[in-house]
Scaffold this active site. Structure first.
Site, PDB file in Angstrom:
ATOM      1  N   LYS A  51       0.807  -1.228   0.000  1.00 55.01           N
ATOM      2  CA  LYS A  51       0.000   0.000   0.000  1.00 55.01           C
ATOM      3  C   LYS A  51       0.838   1.275   0.000  1.00 55.01           C
ATOM      4  CE  LYS A  51      -4.473  -1.214   0.321  1.00 55.01           C
ATOM      5  NZ  LYS A  51      -5.565  -0.636  -0.484  1.00 55.01           N
ATOM      6  N   SER A 305       0.777  -9.948  -0.407  1.00 50.01           N
ATOM      7  CA  SER A 305       0.558  -8.503  -0.380  1.00 50.01           C
ATOM      8  C   SER A 305       0.791  -7.836   0.962  1.00 50.01           C
ATOM      9  CB  SER A 305      -0.868  -8.189  -0.845  1.00 50.01           C
ATOM     10  OG  SER A 305      -1.813  -8.785   0.029  1.00 50.01           O
TER      11      SER A 305
END
Length: 505
Positions: A51, A305
């Site tokens: 992110k 992720s």
């Protein structure tokens, strides 16, 4: 449209705060799946998530006037930390609105990075609405977690790195999906340069908003979103992300909680790192794809992720991983209440190990046992077990896919309700977890109906889970759902649940 994003990805500025993460071969998974499995290790970013790429790329392009005003966002974790570290690097004041249920480890990290954490609401949507209110009041600039072209371009640098790191053919890339920022950036870049490579989205079955849009052909909103994989708990795919995904994503695979837990274990076995549930989605989807298609000898990439997981959630993950690997079955069986019955039951199991066994005397005719049994890690293992048991026992029930059995009943087995407990209905609830939450839940439930059964277990997650029995007269049954809708918590009617009937009803 894709060409515009290619340029934005190539020009994206992310490496002031992000790092180029490795593309590692997962040797254990490769051997088991008979394919070359590569993991894109976004869990090794400074904030343990991809992110940071999108957040920084958006914020570095703000004008001086916008930077002076400061930024705001709403997030339950990974995006919040990305915005905080980007703001610190750029000298921008950042306000991050986070639900009150956000784990302390994430709130503290935002503050450590210099962000102002504002705790508001029990869920992300409440935090998001409050952030928009503050944005309007204070003139702050909003940094969207996924639905912004610059954020998408920042996430697309993951694909740019992968194609540079792996020069040979790539058969498929598996991408976790929440609001769609990562898969939009990856799909745009990969399909432009290597259209033959499949881009496959993977979603939790509890929050499959991209699959919903793919099936319907337009963006729609899920009625309900599960929170186990909190990093992807999004009810509607983004507008910008959908415009890319609908034409460039080959398919979407959904996976269960058990399959996610098994994938967390797979990644740990190969890397000795513990990823968060959302971070393991891609591996879970890859395993399902290989099993379905029977492919061998291919090069498959899964994006790991993120790794922002609370330590106390690991107990729950470990419990469910064996089920996800199809190495354990949960069953109920009736056996005669007489000497030698348990021995007969064990004999019917053959050489399989019992992982759990729950039993309590009920009457002098028959006993009902709740058992966990190790099985062969394949699709036939459970069917084979059930077939053999039914040859020796009168009644066997498979509870392996029953959430109520796995979350509650296995910890409650202790005999049926006495005859005095009549008109019992059973509901399973999820409510925001924080100090005092259980008492608040009981206060909301009130004293309208007598509570005849109650089970609560803290799994270290953002939401608590409760199984409740209520004594409700037949004439009032229609009023229960209306009353529960007013309370506002997610609930499921489990009165007809097989595990409840066998052990508790």
């Amino acid at each position: 449209m894709v060409q515009r994003y290619i340029r934005k990805i190539l020009e994206a500025r992310v490496y002031d705060v992000a790092v180029e993460t490795p593309l590692d071969e997962a040797r254990g998974l490769s051997e088991r799946l008979n394919n070359r499995v590569l993991l894109k290790r976004e869990d090794e970013q400074p904030v343990f998530s991809f992110k940071v790429r999108g957040a920084y790329n958006k914020m570095v392009q703000l004008t001086d006037e916008e930077k002076a005003r400061g930024v705001i966002t709403a997030s339950a974790g990974n995006h919040a930390q990305g915005v905080a570290i980007a703001a610190r690097e750029l000298g921008i004041k950042a306000t991050i609105v986070m639900p009150k249920t956000t784990p302390d480890v994430k709130v503290n990290n935002v503050r450590r990075l210099g962000g102002k954490a504002v705790l508001h609401g029990d869920a992300f949507d409440e935090a998001r609405l409050h952030s928009q209110k503050l944005m309007a009041e204070k003139g702050l600039v909003y940094v969207h977690p996924y639905d912004d072209p610059d954020v998408i371009a920042g996430q697309g640098t993951v694909a740019m790195e992968m194609l540079r790191q792996e020069g040979g053919p790539i058969n498929a890339i598996f991408v976790p999906v929440g609001g769609g920022g990562l898969i939009a950036g990856v799909a745009a870049y990969v399909k432009y340069l290597r259209p033959e490579t499949k881009v496959i989205g993977v979603e939790s079955a509890e929050s499959a908003c991209l699959k919903l849009a793919m099936d319907k052909g337009f963006r729609d909103t899920l009625d309900q979103v599960g929170i186990f994989a909190d990093g992807v708990a999004v009810a509607q795919i983004g507008e910008h992300t959908w415009e890319i995904a609908k034409d460039n994503v080959d398919e979407v695979i959904t996976v269960s909680t058990d399959e996610i837990c098994a994938a967390i274990k797979d990644i740990f076995d190969d890397t000795r790192s513990v990823c968060e549930p959302a971070g393991a989605l891609a591996v879970a989807g890859m395993k399902k794809y290989v099993e379905r298609e029977g492919v061998e000898g291919q090069t498959l990439i899964a994006i790991d992720s993120g790794a922002n997981v609370n330590f106390d959630r690991l107990r729950h993950i470990a419990e469910r991983s064996e089920l996800g690997e199809k190495r354990e079955a949960i069953i109920a069986a009736k056996i005669p209440e007489k000497p030698g019955s348990f021995k007969k039951f064990c004999k019917a199991l053959g050489s399989r190990n019992i992982t759990e066994f729950n039993y309590r005397y009920s009457d002098d005719r028959e006993a009902i046992v709740f058992a966990g049994v190790q099985i062969k890690p394949n699709n036939d293992g459970r069917d084979e077990l059930l077939g053999e048991l039914k040859e020796h026992l009168d009644e066997v029930v498979d509870l392996t896919e029953d959430e109520t059995a796995k979350l509650h009943v296995r910890y409650m087995v202790g005999g049926h309700a006495p005859a005095s407990v009549d008109n019992e209905v059973v509901y399973r609830f999820e409510f925001p977890e924080r100090p005092g939450a259980l008492m608040k839940f009981l206060n909301k439930l009130g004293g309208r109906w007598n509570i005849s059964m109650f089970h609560y277990r803290n799994h270290g997650a953002a939401y608590g889970r409760v199984l409740v029995g209520l004594q409700v007269a037949e004439a009032e049954r229609g009023q229960v759902d209306t009353f529960l809708d007013e309370i506002g918590y997610t609930y499921y009617n489990e009165t007809g649940n097989a595990a409840y009937k066998l052990f508790l009803g």
